[in-house]
Scaffold this motif. Structure first.
Motif, PDB file in Angstrom:
ATOM      1  N   ASN A   1      55.812  -3.756  71.078  1.00  0.00           N
ATOM      2  CA  ASN A   1      55.165  -2.626  70.391  1.00  0.00           C
ATOM      3  C   ASN A   1      56.198  -1.622  69.886  1.00  0.00           C
ATOM      4  O   ASN A   1      56.030  -1.025  68.803  1.00  0.00           O
ATOM      5  CB  ASN A   1      54.190  -1.923  71.342  1.00  0.00           C
ATOM      6  CG  ASN A   1      52.970  -2.774  71.639  1.00  0.00           C
ATOM      7  OD1 ASN A   1      52.660  -3.687  70.883  1.00  0.00           O
ATOM      8  ND2 ASN A   1      52.268  -2.461  72.724  1.00  0.00           N
ATOM      9  N   THR A   2      57.267  -1.427  70.658  1.00  0.00           N
ATOM     10  CA  THR A   2      58.339  -0.524  70.232  1.00  0.00           C
ATOM     11  C   THR A   2      58.997  -1.043  68.959  1.00  0.00           C
ATOM     12  O   THR A   2      59.267  -0.277  68.017  1.00  0.00           O
ATOM     13  CB  THR A   2      59.400  -0.392  71.342  1.00  0.00           C
ATOM     14  OG1 THR A   2      58.781   0.116  72.519  1.00  0.00           O
ATOM     15  CG2 THR A   2      60.539   0.521  70.914  1.00  0.00           C
TER      16      THR A   2
ATOM     17  N   TYR B   1      56.798  -0.586  65.927  1.00  0.00           N
ATOM     18  CA  TYR B   1      56.859   0.794  65.452  1.00  0.00           C
ATOM     19  C   TYR B   1      58.122   1.012  64.620  1.00  0.00           C
ATOM     20  O   TYR B   1      58.075   1.642  63.545  1.00  0.00           O
ATOM     21  CB  TYR B   1      56.828   1.768  66.632  1.00  0.00           C
ATOM     22  CG  TYR B   1      57.087   3.194  66.237  1.00  0.00           C
ATOM     23  CD1 TYR B   1      56.089   3.960  65.617  1.00  0.00           C
ATOM     24  CD2 TYR B   1      58.344   3.772  66.442  1.00  0.00           C
ATOM     25  CE1 TYR B   1      56.332   5.267  65.217  1.00  0.00           C
ATOM     26  CE2 TYR B   1      58.599   5.086  66.052  1.00  0.00           C
ATOM     27  CZ  TYR B   1      57.589   5.825  65.451  1.00  0.00           C
ATOM     28  OH  TYR B   1      57.828   7.117  65.040  1.00  0.00           O
ATOM     29  N   ARG B   2      59.255   0.470  65.109  1.00  0.00           N
ATOM     30  CA  ARG B   2      60.519   0.628  64.369  1.00  0.00           C
ATOM     31  C   ARG B   2      60.448  -0.069  63.008  1.00  0.00           C
ATOM     32  O   ARG B   2      60.984   0.439  62.011  1.00  0.00           O
ATOM     33  CB  ARG B   2      61.683   0.057  65.176  1.00  0.00           C
ATOM     34  CG  ARG B   2      62.022   0.857  66.424  1.00  0.00           C
ATOM     35  CD  ARG B   2      63.196   0.230  67.165  1.00  0.00           C
ATOM     36  NE  ARG B   2      63.490   0.933  68.414  1.00  0.00           N
ATOM     37  CZ  ARG B   2      64.431   0.559  69.275  1.00  0.00           C
ATOM     38  NH1 ARG B   2      65.185  -0.514  69.007  1.00  0.00           N
ATOM     39  NH2 ARG B   2      64.627   1.249  70.379  1.00  0.00           N
TER      40      ARG B   2
ATOM     41  N   LYS C   1      57.863  -0.470  61.167  1.00  0.00           N
ATOM     42  CA  LYS C   1      57.086   0.372  60.261  1.00  0.00           C
ATOM     43  C   LYS C   1      57.965   1.503  59.717  1.00  0.00           C
ATOM     44  O   LYS C   1      57.911   1.832  58.516  1.00  0.00           O
ATOM     45  CB  LYS C   1      55.867   0.947  60.976  1.00  0.00           C
ATOM     46  CG  LYS C   1      54.918   1.717  60.070  1.00  0.00           C
ATOM     47  CD  LYS C   1      53.684   2.182  60.803  1.00  0.00           C
ATOM     48  CE  LYS C   1      52.683   2.852  59.858  1.00  0.00           C
ATOM     49  NZ  LYS C   1      53.271   3.934  59.051  1.00  0.00           N
ATOM     50  N   ARG C   2      58.766   2.121  60.591  1.00  0.00           N
ATOM     51  CA  ARG C   2      59.675   3.178  60.149  1.00  0.00           C
ATOM     52  C   ARG C   2      60.699   2.621  59.149  1.00  0.00           C
ATOM     53  O   ARG C   2      61.058   3.290  58.178  1.00  0.00           O
ATOM     54  CB  ARG C   2      60.402   3.781  61.353  1.00  0.00           C
ATOM     55  CG  ARG C   2      59.519   4.462  62.363  1.00  0.00           C
ATOM     56  CD  ARG C   2      58.877   5.704  61.777  1.00  0.00           C
ATOM     57  NE  ARG C   2      59.874   6.732  61.481  1.00  0.00           N
ATOM     58  CZ  ARG C   2      59.749   7.628  60.496  1.00  0.00           C
ATOM     59  NH1 ARG C   2      58.694   7.586  59.690  1.00  0.00           N
ATOM     60  NH2 ARG C   2      60.683   8.536  60.305  1.00  0.00           N
TER      61      ARG C   2
END
Length: 416
Positions: free
Chosen positions: A376-377, A380-381, A383-384
């Motif tokens: 999940n981390t 998220y990265r 997406k950034r």
């Protein structure tokens, strides 16, 4: 057997051939004898009756000890003993390679092994007297093996210039290359390839001795010639009649490094080989490719840990050329520059995360494991990354381009 007092006199006889010498030793020891050089190639062997083992027969037919027999002798500790000692050793039978009981002794001169004497003893009792006779035989054989050793060293010195000319591409005609090879007794087959072993630090006499020994004892593929260049061993390999040459070259390099590690504790050697070619003219190309593999393995030790052949490099083959083009055109990847700037300002790992994601073929689970973060981390990265870098990670062209530019950055600055 005659009384032992007669043996010194018997060993002082003159012999008109190496075979005569082997026969005389066999007569005194009452068992078949084989005299080999330091690389297990037969110098001479005695006559024998029908009661001989498979290993002796195979050695005589091939004119050298079979590779699987040599491997078993190292695994049993026999060869390590012989290289370090001038004392004879009893060698128990190794049935899986057809080797019967032996007494063996290495012939040394100034701490250097010149060769070996092997006596097939059947079930004969090994007495101190018989061991003492082996030492007397080693003294007798020393001069013959020393002369053989000097001739071999002279031959190696004479072909070095030819080998360098071949690697540099200074000889362009295949016929001329093969003519010179025949002059130096080198067997150029078809196909051929260049293998290289790079050592971390200075090459000691022990490393050089065992590395040369290995090049001589590998029997398929066959090492035509070799030379040290500072801390790198360069080997010309004959792959004639070898099925799947590229696979065999990889096994050759891996086995070479493994055997060095097992025998002398060298665990910091790297191996590489160039493409396989049908003409010796292309050995300059194979050499350049092997050098390229070693350079890239230094720059990408983790990614290329298990890569040895130039053909295995994939896109890494083109990094040097692409880097030169990028530098010539003063090109910068805008998306990558934005991600690097963000990482620097926020002490984040977006570029490293993107690198791991692309290196893992866009597999989030594997990339997260590589980065030691939760999936999940990483999601998220990613997406950034798409937002900040303005990258479409579903577009293969964009992914390939930024991946190549990340690798070029790694070449210049190390892992990101």
């Amino acid at each position: 057997m005659s009384h032992s007092a007669d043996y010194p006199k018997a060993f002082q006889d003159t012999f008109d051939s190496p075979e005569g010498l082997a026969d005389r030793i066999a007569e005194i020891l009452e068992c078949p004898i084989t005299i080999e050089d330091a690389n297990h190639r037969i110098i001479s062997y005695s006559k024998h009756d029908k009661n001989v083992d498979e290993a002796r027969i195979a050695t005589i037919i091939q004119r050298s000890v079979p590779e699987n027999v040599i491997t078993c002798l190292w695994e049993s500790g026999v060869m390590a003993w012989l290289f370090e000692s001038s004392e004879p050793v009893f060698v128990p039978a190794i049935e899986k390679v057809g080797l019967g009981n032996r007494i063996a002794i290495a012939v040394h001169k100034h701490q250097e092994v010149l060769g070996f004497i092997w006596a097939q003893t059947y079930d004969t009792t090994i007495t101190n007297e018989r061991l003492s006779l082996m030492k007397d035989a080693a003294k007798l054989v020393k001069n013959q093996l020393h002369q053989h050793h000097l001739k071999k060293k002279e031959s190696e010195a004479s072909y070095q210039e030819f080998f360098w000319q071949l690697l540099a591409g200074h000889i362009q005609l295949p016929a001329e290359i093969r003519r010179q090879a025949r002059r130096f007794g080198l067997e150029l087959g078809d196909p051929l390839s260049i293998a290289m072993i790079a050592f971390d630090g200075n090459v000691t006499q022990t490393i050089e001795k065992h590395a040369y020994y290995l090049t001589e004892t590998f029997q398929q593929p066959y090492a035509v010639c070799r030379i040290f260049d500072q801390n790198q061993l360069i080997i010309l390999v004959n792959l004639e009649s070898v099925p799947n040459p590229r696979k065999k070259m990889k096994a050759f390099v891996q086995d070479f490094i493994t055997k060095l590690a097992e025998r002398i504790g060298i665990d910091y050697a790297k191996g590489a080989f160039g493409l396989v070619y049908s003409s010796p003219v292309n050995m300059k190309d194979s050499y350049r490719e092997a050098v390229n593999v070693l350079e890239l393995k230094d720059q990408f030790p983790s990614a290329l840990q298990h890569v040895h052949g130039y053909h295995e490099l994939g896109i890494y083959q083109f990094l040097h050329e692409l880097k030169a083009i990028r530098k010539r055109d003063n090109y910068r990847n805008d998306a990558l520059e934005r991600l690097k700037a963000y990482d620097k300002k926020n002490r984040s790992d977006l570029v490293a995360s993107l690198h791991a994601y692309l290196a893992c073929d866009s597999n989030v689970y594997n990339a997260a494991k590589r980065m030691h973060v939760h999936a999940n981390t990483l999601n998220y990265r990613l997406k950034r990354i798409t937002d900040i870098g303005e990258i479409n990670l579903k577009d293969p062209n964009q992914k390939i381009t930024i991946y190549l530019d990340i690798l070029i950055e790694c070449m210049e600055h190390g892992d990101l």
